[in-house]
Design a protein around this motif. Structure first.
Motif, short mmCIF file in Angstrom:
data_model
loop_
_atom_site.label_atom_id
_atom_site.label_comp_id
_atom_site.label_asym_id
_atom_site.label_seq_id
_atom_site.Cartn_x
_atom_site.Cartn_y
_atom_site.Cartn_z
N GLN A 205 -66.54 -10.09 -11.80
CA GLN A 205 -65.67 -9.38 -10.87
C GLN A 205 -65.07 -8.13 -11.52
O GLN A 205 -65.01 -7.06 -10.91
CB GLN A 205 -64.56 -10.31 -10.39
CG GLN A 205 -65.05 -11.46 -9.53
CD GLN A 205 -63.98 -12.51 -9.26
OE1 GLN A 205 -62.96 -12.59 -9.98
NE2 GLN A 205 -64.19 -13.33 -8.24
N ASP A 206 -64.65 -8.28 -12.78
CA ASP A 206 -64.06 -7.14 -13.49
C ASP A 206 -65.10 -6.06 -13.77
O ASP A 206 -64.79 -4.86 -13.76
CB ASP A 206 -63.41 -7.60 -14.80
CG ASP A 206 -62.15 -8.41 -14.58
OD1 ASP A 206 -61.66 -8.45 -13.43
OD2 ASP A 206 -61.65 -9.01 -15.54
N ALA A 210 -64.88 -2.21 -12.45
CA ALA A 210 -64.94 -1.08 -13.39
C ALA A 210 -66.06 -0.10 -13.02
O ALA A 210 -66.20 0.94 -13.68
CB ALA A 210 -65.15 -1.59 -14.81
N GLY A 211 -66.84 -0.44 -12.00
CA GLY A 211 -67.92 0.45 -11.58
C GLY A 211 -69.25 0.18 -12.23
O GLY A 211 -70.17 1.01 -12.15
N THR A 215 -76.59 -3.36 -16.75
CA THR A 215 -76.19 -3.85 -18.07
C THR A 215 -77.12 -3.28 -19.14
O THR A 215 -78.31 -3.09 -18.89
CB THR A 215 -76.25 -5.39 -18.12
OG1 THR A 215 -77.54 -5.84 -17.70
CG2 THR A 215 -75.19 -5.99 -17.21
N PRO A 216 -76.56 -3.01 -20.34
CA PRO A 216 -75.14 -3.11 -20.67
C PRO A 216 -74.39 -1.87 -20.20
O PRO A 216 -74.96 -0.80 -20.06
CB PRO A 216 -75.15 -3.18 -22.19
CG PRO A 216 -76.32 -2.33 -22.59
CD PRO A 216 -77.36 -2.58 -21.51
N SER A 217 -73.10 -2.04 -19.96
CA SER A 217 -72.19 -0.94 -19.68
C SER A 217 -70.95 -1.13 -20.54
O SER A 217 -70.59 -2.26 -20.87
CB SER A 217 -71.81 -0.88 -18.21
OG SER A 217 -72.91 -0.48 -17.41
N GLU A 235 -72.76 4.00 -19.59
CA GLU A 235 -73.77 3.11 -19.02
C GLU A 235 -75.07 3.13 -19.80
O GLU A 235 -75.53 4.19 -20.24
CB GLU A 235 -74.03 3.49 -17.56
CG GLU A 235 -72.80 3.36 -16.68
CD GLU A 235 -73.08 3.66 -15.22
OE1 GLU A 235 -73.28 2.70 -14.45
OE2 GLU A 235 -73.11 4.84 -14.86
N GLY A 236 -75.63 1.96 -19.99
CA GLY A 236 -76.93 1.83 -20.64
C GLY A 236 -76.82 1.62 -22.14
O GLY A 236 -75.78 1.84 -22.76
#
Length: 257
Positions: A205-206, A210-211, A215-217, A235-236
């Motif tokens: 959910q978090d 956070a947008g 994954t990974p972010s 991101e990435g």
């Protein structure tokens, strides 16, 4: 005589019908039995089939490790990784980039780093109906109860077989836990009770809040010179040079310690 023949024919037809019905019942019973045996096989087989062997690896060093975090909690830069143990890019980051971050920024007190799951991310995205992503995350949190979160973290990543193909069944996670050096009784009590299920759900959910869209972010936050909290989503599985650039810019803008 004609009446006798008619009676005989009716008896023969009734006997044929009776035999046909009997064969139908027998075929039905056989099909039900086969179906029941097949269902029983599907239920029992996962619990008795051989578990794929586990690769043992030495864990990477994590300074000031505390559950799923590492580094100085008072560091000016906070980075939260939202990841998935079934994600190959997450595994690459853990092996290739994270050690450089530890050496340059985490061990030097500049970055406090936290690893969080992204719920059941991969399992949901491939619509398998399984829960290997969240199960692996829960297993790692259970290892944290014994002070071995990061050791389990590295062992889980080292034993990915693919996406929802049996990498992280309950039995295989138990074997990974054993090879990590956990007290199995304590681990099983934690894991079977779903102690960290709510925490893993909240991770997901978090991540969405956070947008995170893959994954990974990495959510990087710091307090700037004006006292304002600044957040940036990376991101990435970016190379170390990208993190270096982002962290150095954040350190330059952060409030003096």
């Amino acid at each position: 005589m004609s009446n006798v023949k008619d009676v005989s024919k009716r008896q023969m037809r009734r006997e044929q019908i009776r035999r046909k019905e009997q064969r139908g019942r027998m075929i039905g019973i056989a099909l039900i039995t086969i179906g029941a045996l097949f269902v029983a096989f599907l239920i029992i087989w996962p619990n008795v089939k051989p578990v794929t062997g586990v690769t043992v690896v030495d864990p990477n060093p994590r300074p000031q490790a505390d559950m799923n975090s590492m580094g100085d909690p008072n560091a000016p830069i906070k980075i939260v990784e939202f990841s998935d143990y079934q994600c190959p890019f997450c595994e690459n980051f853990s092996k290739d980039t994270e050690p450089a971050l530890v050496e340059s920024y985490i061990s030097t007190g500049k970055v406090h780093f936290t690893y969080r799951s992204t719920g059941n991310w991969v399992s949901q995205n491939i619509n398998s109906g399984l829960t290997e992503s969240e199960d692996a995350a829960e297993a790692a949190y259970c290892a944290g109860d014994q002070g071995k979160y990061w050791e389990m973290h590295d062992m889980i990543f080292a034993n990915v077989l693919g996406e929802d193909v049996g990498s992280f069944t309950d039995r295989r996670l138990s074997l990974i836990a054993e090879k990590t050096g956990l007290d199995l009784n304590q681990y099983e009590e934690c894991y079977s009770s779903n102690k960290y299920r709510d925490a893993v759900i909240k991770d997901g959910q978090d991540a969405l809040a956070a947008g995170v869209s893959g994954t990974p972010s990495f959510l990087m936050t710091y307090i700037d010179a004006s006292g304002k909290e600044v957040s940036e989503l990376i991101e990435g599985a970016q190379p170390f040079s990208v993190f270096q650039e982002k962290i150095e810019a954040a350190l330059a803008a952060a409030a003096p310690q």
